[in-house]
Design a protein around this motif. Structure first.
Motif, short mmCIF file in Angstrom:
data_model
loop_
_atom_site.label_atom_id
_atom_site.label_comp_id
_atom_site.label_asym_id
_atom_site.label_seq_id
_atom_site.Cartn_x
_atom_site.Cartn_y
_atom_site.Cartn_z
N GLU A 294 25.02 29.46 46.44
CA GLU A 294 24.90 30.67 47.25
C GLU A 294 26.03 31.64 46.91
O GLU A 294 27.18 31.25 46.74
N ASP A 299 21.93 32.33 42.68
CA ASP A 299 21.71 32.02 44.10
C ASP A 299 20.28 31.56 44.36
O ASP A 299 19.31 32.31 44.16
N THR A 301 18.90 30.93 47.21
CA THR A 301 18.30 31.50 48.41
C THR A 301 17.51 32.77 48.11
O THR A 301 16.73 33.23 48.95
#
Length: 477
Positions: A294, A299, A301
């Motif tokens: 993250e 990343d 997400t």
């Protein structure tokens, strides 16, 4: 899937050696166990995973270790990490892209860690001891169903650490981690050029270069130095994440080096060790082991699969160091400026280390409470600490941004920080008491660590109940 790191004594804040490891085997409960020192009869045998027996020693050392509840050959629990009474620590990572050299049933990966814990006096002696046993009995791929790989091991003591990399058939090399560096291994070989003129920093099996040359993998007449990884790794892996440049290995290697150094190395550059930008602490090691990518350019997400709640644990086999399938994590904090019982400090987290908490244990504590020793696959058990933390982690996936980030992670990080601060004071008390009454000092340590473990377990249970009521309308998972 597993991951390990070793930090040399000149790269840590307190001059210790740190060995850390994640055991990634989704869905298989992790246990924390203690095995006492044992005396063995004259003709005693040690049973290997393959069913083969080798001579046992007259006496084997005590050790605290993690293990996973799945069967490998003759063993009903597998893939052990741990620290023995001499402060010799060991971790293990499966390797799935390697030259398939025929070998008879002999010593396997799961045997190696137990042999280190039972027989290891120092890290270097442990490497040499394993080398002799492999020479005598051979080395074969693991009996783990579906993952019959080779192995790379981390072995460390308060003075130094080594990576030991073994190929079926019995050839191996070991590389010493430089004192001023942090070094890492995902699920692949990482020892590259071997300097046969430097036995202080390299150890190896007899004929390791000559065998590779005979197969045409090593060509010294072309002026190339012997490179273990290049010679003994393979372009064909037995699973989807075996090669060094596969994303699941490349991203984890990159991220660990990125955190430690601040450098954005090219993803395809095989950088396994470096001098860290700052001295590394136990807390830093914790944060590396549970990192989720993250905030980086990789990343997880931000991927569509992460969903509206931006859950970084959507991958079945993750390219982040911290994974939803992590069974447990261990950090061995090895220190030679105090008695082994206190100097050998261990930290454990159960299930997903990012959504769990690291708990302290010592060699002298002789293990953890009963709740941390139990738990079977596919059998949810509210008395099993592993299952409690596993359920809490899975609840977080329902709404990662709200549940994990606001309800769970802040609580557990605060607990860790409080425990680290307390131990900086408590260890002085343990040491003073040890000088007067060693037995009482060890009992006091055990009381402290047991208490911390049970408090964390109770907090995890309460968090689960709160989350079910607040977010899931009391739906029991």
């Amino acid at each position: 899937m597993c991951f390990s790191l070793i930090v040399g004594k000149d790269a840590t804040q307190d001059g210790s050696v740190i060995l850390g490891a994640n055991n990634d085997w989704p869905g298989y409960p992790g246990h924390i166990l203690y095995t006492p020192r044992k005396q063995h009869g004259k003709d005693a045998k040690s049973l290997l995973a393959s069913g083969k027996e080798i001579p046992e020693l007259d006496e084997t050392f005590a050790y605290t270790h993690t293990t996973t509840a799945y069967t490998t050959g003759t063993r009903d629990e597998s893939w052990m990490y741990g620290v023995n009474e001499n402060q010799v620590a060991v971790s293990i990572m499966g390797v799935y892209a390697f030259k398939q050299i025929p070998s008879a049933n002999g010593i396997e990966a799961d045997d190696l860690t137990i042999l280190v814990l039972e027989r290891g006096k120092t890290a270097r002696q442990s490497v040499e001891m394993l080398g002799e046993l492999i020479k005598e009995h051979g080395f074969s791929v693991s009996s783990i169903e579906g993952a019959a790989g080779s192995v790379v091991m981390g072995i460390a003591d308060p003075k130094e650490g080594f990576w030991l990399e073994v190929i079926p058939g019995g050839h191996w090399v070991a590389k010493r981690v430089p004192d001023d560096m942090i070094s890492v291994r995902p699920n692949c070989f990482g020892v590259q050029e071997v300097d046969f003129q430097d036995p202080d920093n390299f150890l190896w099996s007899e004929g390791v270069a000559e065998f590779a040359e005979a197969q045409g993998w090593h060509r010294p007449n072309e002026g190339t130095n012997f490179n273990f990884s290049s010679c003994y790794s393979d372009d064909v892996a037995i699973c989807a994440y075996g090669k060094a440049d596969d994303p699941v290995n490349a991203y984890r290697r990159w991220r660990a080096m990125n955190i430690a150094t601040g450098i954005d190395y090219p993803l395809d550059e095989l950088v396994y060790e470096a001098v860290p930008k700052e001295k590394i602490s136990v807390k830093d090691a914790m944060n590396i082991l549970r990192d989720t990518l993250e905030g980086t350019k990789y990343d997880l997400t931000k991927a569509p699969e992460a969903g509206v709640h931006k859950n970084p644990f959507w991958m079945e086999v993750s390219s982040s160091i911290g994974q939803g399938g992590t069974v447990l994590s261990m950090i061995a904090h090895l220190r030679d400026n105090m008695p082994n019982e206190i100097g050998g400090q261990m930290w454990f987290s159960l299930a997903n280390g990012h959504l769990s908490t690291f708990l302290p244990c010592y060699i002298g504590s002789k293990g953890m409470p009963t709740e941390f020793k139990i738990g079977e696959i596919l059998e949810f058990d509210e008395n099993s600490a592993w299952w409690v933390f596993q359920e809490l982690g899975e609840l977080c996936y329902r709404n990662y941004q709200e549940i994990a980030k606001k309800e769970v992670i802040p609580v557990f990080r605060a607990m860790e920080d409080e425990t680290l601060a307390l131990l900086s004071v408590m260890e002085k008390c343990f040491l003073e008491l040890y000088q007067e009454n060693p037995e009482l000092a060890l009992e006091t340590m055990k009381f402290f660590t047991t208490g911390k473990a049970l408090i964390a377990l109770d907090v995890a249970k309460k968090l689960s109940r709160k989350i079910k009521g607040k977010y899931l309308a009391n739906v029991i998972m």
